[in-house]
Design a protein around this motif. Sequence first.
Motif, PDB file in Angstrom:
ATOM      1  N   UNK A  97       0.878  -1.364  -0.126  1.00  0.00           N
ATOM      2  CA  UNK A  97       0.161  -0.030  -0.005  1.00  0.00           C
ATOM      3  C   UNK A  97       0.777   1.179   0.029  1.00  0.00           C
ATOM      4  N   UNK A  98       2.100   1.155   0.134  1.00  0.00           N
ATOM      5  CA  UNK A  98       3.081   2.144   0.151  1.00  0.00           C
ATOM      6  C   UNK A  98       3.270   2.930  -0.994  1.00  0.00           C
ATOM      7  N   UNK A  99       3.482   2.247  -2.088  1.00  0.00           N
ATOM      8  CA  UNK A  99       3.739   2.917  -3.409  1.00  0.00           C
ATOM      9  C   UNK A  99       5.275   2.925  -3.411  1.00  0.00           C
ATOM     10  N   UNK A 100       5.721   3.677  -4.504  1.00  0.00           N
ATOM     11  CA  UNK A 100       7.301   3.917  -4.610  1.00  0.00           C
ATOM     12  C   UNK A 100       7.363   5.366  -4.676  1.00  0.00           C
ATOM     13  N   UNK A 101       8.557   6.085  -4.917  1.00  0.00           N
ATOM     14  CA  UNK A 101       8.846   7.613  -4.760  1.00  0.00           C
ATOM     15  C   UNK A 101       8.047   8.159  -6.250  1.00  0.00           C
ATOM     16  N   UNK A 102       7.927   7.199  -7.168  1.00  0.00           N
ATOM     17  CA  UNK A 102       7.634   7.281  -8.748  1.00  0.00           C
ATOM     18  C   UNK A 102       6.104   7.391  -8.618  1.00  0.00           C
ATOM     19  N   UNK A 103       5.739   6.243  -8.107  1.00  0.00           N
ATOM     20  CA  UNK A 103       4.080   5.984  -8.104  1.00  0.00           C
ATOM     21  C   UNK A 103       3.122   6.753  -6.953  1.00  0.00           C
ATOM     22  N   UNK A 104       3.772   6.865  -5.891  1.00  0.00           N
ATOM     23  CA  UNK A 104       3.118   7.549  -4.933  1.00  0.00           C
ATOM     24  C   UNK A 104       2.242   8.759  -5.265  1.00  0.00           C
ATOM     25  N   UNK A 105       3.043   9.788  -5.966  1.00  0.00           N
ATOM     26  CA  UNK A 105       2.111  10.964  -6.338  1.00  0.00           C
ATOM     27  C   UNK A 105       1.266  10.805  -7.396  1.00  0.00           C
ATOM     28  N   UNK A 106       1.473   9.901  -8.285  1.00  0.00           N
ATOM     29  CA  UNK A 106       0.503   9.713  -9.304  1.00  0.00           C
ATOM     30  C   UNK A 106      -0.462   8.984  -9.010  1.00  0.00           C
ATOM     31  N   UNK A 107      -0.288   8.244  -8.075  1.00  0.00           N
ATOM     32  CA  UNK A 107      -1.499   7.481  -7.405  1.00  0.00           C
ATOM     33  C   UNK A 107      -2.393   8.208  -6.694  1.00  0.00           C
ATOM     34  N   UNK A 108      -1.777   9.164  -5.874  1.00  0.00           N
ATOM     35  CA  UNK A 108      -2.390  10.030  -5.022  1.00  0.00           C
ATOM     36  C   UNK A 108      -3.441  11.095  -5.644  1.00  0.00           C
ATOM     37  N   UNK A 109      -2.963  11.577  -7.029  1.00  0.00           N
ATOM     38  CA  UNK A 109      -3.568  12.468  -7.802  1.00  0.00           C
ATOM     39  C   UNK A 109      -4.750  11.616  -8.645  1.00  0.00           C
ATOM     40  N   UNK A 110      -4.575  10.226  -8.729  1.00  0.00           N
ATOM     41  CA  UNK A 110      -5.444   9.641  -9.512  1.00  0.00           C
ATOM     42  C   UNK A 110      -6.772   9.416  -8.414  1.00  0.00           C
ATOM     43  N   UNK A 111      -6.377   9.039  -7.257  1.00  0.00           N
ATOM     44  CA  UNK A 111      -7.547   8.675  -6.205  1.00  0.00           C
ATOM     45  C   UNK A 111      -7.972   9.954  -5.774  1.00  0.00           C
ATOM     46  N   UNK A 112      -7.671  11.176  -5.880  1.00  0.00           N
ATOM     47  CA  UNK A 112      -8.046  12.473  -5.547  1.00  0.00           C
ATOM     48  C   UNK A 112      -9.169  12.667  -6.654  1.00  0.00           C
ATOM     49  N   UNK A 113      -8.733  12.439  -7.988  1.00  0.00           N
ATOM     50  CA  UNK A 113      -9.636  12.590  -9.061  1.00  0.00           C
ATOM     51  C   UNK A 113     -10.969  11.929  -9.087  1.00  0.00           C
ATOM     52  N   UNK A 114     -10.746  10.665  -8.612  1.00  0.00           N
ATOM     53  CA  UNK A 114     -11.841   9.479  -8.358  1.00  0.00           C
ATOM     54  C   UNK A 114     -12.574  10.200  -7.395  1.00  0.00           C
ATOM     55  N   UNK A 115     -12.170  10.756  -6.271  1.00  0.00           N
ATOM     56  CA  UNK A 115     -12.978  11.075  -5.278  1.00  0.00           C
ATOM     57  C   UNK A 115     -13.984  12.282  -5.541  1.00  0.00           C
ATOM     58  N   UNK A 116     -13.488  13.054  -6.502  1.00  0.00           N
ATOM     59  CA  UNK A 116     -14.407  14.348  -6.772  1.00  0.00           C
ATOM     60  C   UNK A 116     -15.322  13.903  -7.674  1.00  0.00           C
ATOM     61  N   UNK A 117     -15.453  12.682  -8.130  1.00  0.00           N
ATOM     62  CA  UNK A 117     -16.546  12.437  -9.378  1.00  0.00           C
ATOM     63  C   UNK A 117     -17.789  12.011  -8.330  1.00  0.00           C
TER      64      UNK A 117
END
Length: 220
Positions: A97-117
């Motif tokens: 669940x922790x992700x990597x240095x590269x994936x974590x910010x992208x995953x966070x942005x994707x989840x925030x996008x879903x959250x707004x729908x």
Amino acid sequence: MIAFDGPGQGSVLLDQGIVFRPDWENVVGPVLDHVLELPGVDPARIALMGWSFGGYTAPRAATAEHRLAACVSDSGPYDLLGALRARIPRPLTRNLPHGTVLTRPVLAAALRSVLRRPSAGWSLRRNLWVHGVDDPLELLGVLADYTLAGREHLIRCPTFVCRTAGDDLTAAAPTFAARLTCPSRYVEFGPADGVTGHCEMTGRAVFHREVFDWLDEVLA
């Protein structure tokens, strides 16, 4: 039959603000204490049934609560983070669940996008609420604790596991059933039974017939 709201459910969440917890044996234990004080209860014939998320909590309780004579897991997730991982683009699932240095910010942005729908984000917003967290990435860490993997052998009572074909949340149900060491039965419902949807929504009567026939045999 007795039904109750546990942490993260109904009045316990709405009125008391108590959120979900993975160790459901510590929820079911006090309920069984109460049930065993009721008149007419046979302590040797108590079954626990859970559907949807209860399809995780019921067998999780059975891993440690051995006063149960039977357990029914209807359309529950075997590994909640694993079920969510299947819905995330594969490149973003590394080291969850922790992700990597590269994936974590992208995953966070994707989840925030879903959250707004308004509609598509409903499930994610609800999960944040019932688990008591504000950050979708924090939620992933919480969900990692909701797994039956490695605990299957702790379930002693006969266990009924089922799902509906095509339900992605329960895709790992056959794996869970196959790893049980207790007496068990696995059923996959489908269009041939007139059943579609999560938790056999178009054919609950078919589910009831199957599971209560099984309970009649187990509790006889």
